[in-house]
Design an enzyme around this catalytic site. Structure first.
Site, PDB file in Angstrom:
ATOM      1  N   HIS A  12       0.818  -1.216   0.000  1.00  0.00           N
ATOM      2  CA  HIS A  12       0.000   0.000   0.000  1.00  0.00           C
ATOM      3  C   HIS A  12       0.856   1.272   0.000  1.00  0.00           C
ATOM      4  CE1 HIS A  12      -0.314  -0.711   4.659  1.00  0.00           C
ATOM      5  NE2 HIS A  12       0.783  -0.055   4.363  1.00  0.00           N
ATOM      6  N   HIS A  59      -0.901   4.689   9.813  1.00  0.00           N
ATOM      7  CA  HIS A  59       0.463   5.229   9.860  1.00  0.00           C
ATOM      8  C   HIS A  59       0.465   6.532  10.646  1.00  0.00           C
ATOM      9  CE1 HIS A  59       0.128   2.705   6.292  1.00  0.00           C
ATOM     10  NE2 HIS A  59       1.421   2.484   6.367  1.00  0.00           N
ATOM     11  N   HIS A 193      10.899  -3.686   2.989  1.00  0.00           N
ATOM     12  CA  HIS A 193      11.278  -2.277   2.942  1.00  0.00           C
ATOM     13  C   HIS A 193      11.711  -1.788   4.308  1.00  0.00           C
ATOM     14  CE1 HIS A 193       7.013  -1.962   4.106  1.00  0.00           C
ATOM     15  NE2 HIS A 193       7.028  -0.655   4.159  1.00  0.00           N
ATOM     16  N   GLU A 240       5.155  -5.319   8.292  1.00  0.00           N
ATOM     17  CA  GLU A 240       3.756  -5.164   7.858  1.00  0.00           C
ATOM     18  C   GLU A 240       3.198  -6.459   7.270  1.00  0.00           C
ATOM     19  OE1 GLU A 240       3.721  -0.418   6.636  1.00  0.00           O
ATOM     20  OE2 GLU A 240       3.591  -1.907   5.066  1.00  0.00           O
TER      21      GLU A 240
END
Lengths: 284, 127
Positions: A12, A59, A193, A240
């Site tokens: 996302h 977030h 990431h 995540e």
């Protein structure tokens, strides 16, 4: 009875949303990312559910450090698109399904998972970017959405196994809802990431692809991977990916049903700082 | 008995755990305030005066003023919160992440296009 018909998994990345909002999708850099979703948009049109149960992470948008719920389910009729610091994304607000959401909350809590019930929250790119990727530029999203926000910001985050088991509880909850609804469950975020520190920019293609293989064929085994492996191998924000195990745990084969069909698989590096992963599994 | 924190040995990485969160509470809450357009305007107009409204340490304020994100993280900042400062400055997430690596913006972008940082980076010295 309501039924989970398919699960969708996707990154996302906020820059993907920005690329759409700023009309950059035809640039060579972004074309490669969006090409991976062409099939998905067609599939979405042919397989539009009534409700998407969308697992994502907030977030630092709806939840500051004042409150840090591990699992938070959105039971509202509507969720506004958040201003994350550069103004809200110019996309439609999200329509909820309060009846099914409340039903799931009650059922899942009675199955010993503590969910925080949220009647008012704005949703950020974690939720809107997957919608944009799968539906394109929609004036109105073609289904209702139940958001499930998972804390993957403040450590410790829930383990892969707890997420996998939560998915199983969600499947049971959905199947005990009386109305005849077609429900999809989406797991979003990831893949490898790292957004912080001198190690920012880490990408681990081998690990990501093995994760996809194992998610398809042996999710129970994958659910045993400890946090430290995600951090070491997939970067600090690669954690995540535990959210994908919630969606996977809700699939029929986990409860001794038939194996799902892999309708689509896509992997690409890079989008901004991350690898993009995407998978569509259909229940049989 | 102390808690097991194996993530402390991962090179170039600070995991935002309960200790970091406690240290960075006001720094991160300040960042959250930048989600409102009026606060972004007030911050841009006089950064120091705006920071002084928050119960942050002087070190945290200096790190914000210098846009030293690595220092902010050491002092309890979390990247998802710190991103609000970047958004206020009109910076992309990639520019923010890149600024912590010691590389130029172009070098970082090229590294990402080339497939990203090797996952084995920094491991030799951190056994």
């Amino acid at each position: 009875m309501a039924k989970i018909t398919a699960s969708v998994y996707t990154s996302h990345v906020p820059a993907i949303g920005a690329a759409m909002d700023l009309g950059k999708t035809q640039e060579p850099y972004w074309q490669k990312v969006f090409a991976g979703y062409e099939y998905s948009r067609q599939w979405m049109k042919e397989n539009t559910p009534d409700v998407v149960f969308l697992v994502y992470n907030d977030h630092a948008t709806a939840f500051s450090l004042e409150m840090i719920p591990t699992f938070a389910i959105g039971t509202a009729a509507e969720f506004k698109v958040a201003d994350e610091g550069w103004g809200p994304r110019p996309v439609a607000d999200v329509e909820g399904h309060p009846e099914l959401a409340s039903h799931i909350a009650q059922s899942v809590i009675q199955q010993d998972f503590d969910l925080t019930i949220v009647n008012k929250m704005d949703v950020d790119h974690g939720l809107t970017v997957p919608l944009s990727l799968m539906c394109g530029d929609a004036k109105k999203w073609p289904f209702k959405v139940i958001p499930l926000a998972v804390n993957v910001v403040q450590y410790p985050v829930p383990s892969g196994m707890r997420c996998f088991m939560l998915g199983q509880a969600i499947r049971k909850a959905v199947e005990s809802f009386d109305a005849n609804l077609n429900v999809q469950i989406w797991g979003t975020g990831g893949m490898s990431h790292q957004l912080q520190g001198p190690r920012a920019g880490l990408i681990n293609k081998e690990w990501d692809n093995r994760f996809l293989d194992r998610l398809i064929s042996n999710p129970k085994d994958l659910a045993c991977v400890p946090h430290i492996e995600y951090v070491r191998e997939a970067g600090s924000e690669g954690i995540e990916l535990v959210m994908w195990l919630i969606a996977r745990g809700a699939m029929a084969d986990v409860a001794d049903g038939p194996k799902p069909t892999v309708k689509h698989r896509f992997y690409h590096v890079p989008a901004s700082n991350t690898a993009v992963g995407h998978l569509i599994l259909e229940n049989n | 008995m102390s808690l097991d924190k194996p993530y402390k040995t991962v090179p170039g990485t600070t995991i935002f755990d309960a200790d970091q969160s406690r240290m960075g509470y006001w720094l991160n809450q300040f960042c959250m305030s930048l989600m409102k357009a009026e606060n972004r305007e007030r911050f841009k107009k006089d950064e120091r005066a705006y920071l002084d409204e928050w119960a942050m340490t002087e070190e945290q304020k200096q790190a914000v003023l210098a846009r030293d994100l690595n220092r902010c993280i050491q002092l309890g900042g979390n990247i998802y919160f710190l991103a609000k400062i970047g958004a206020t400055d009109g910076k992309s997430f990639q520019q923010m992440a890149g600024s912590m690596t010691g590389m130029s913006e172009e070098q970082y972008r090229d590294m990402m296009i080339g497939g990203g940082r090797d996952p084995k980076w920094g491991r030799e010295g951190n056994k």
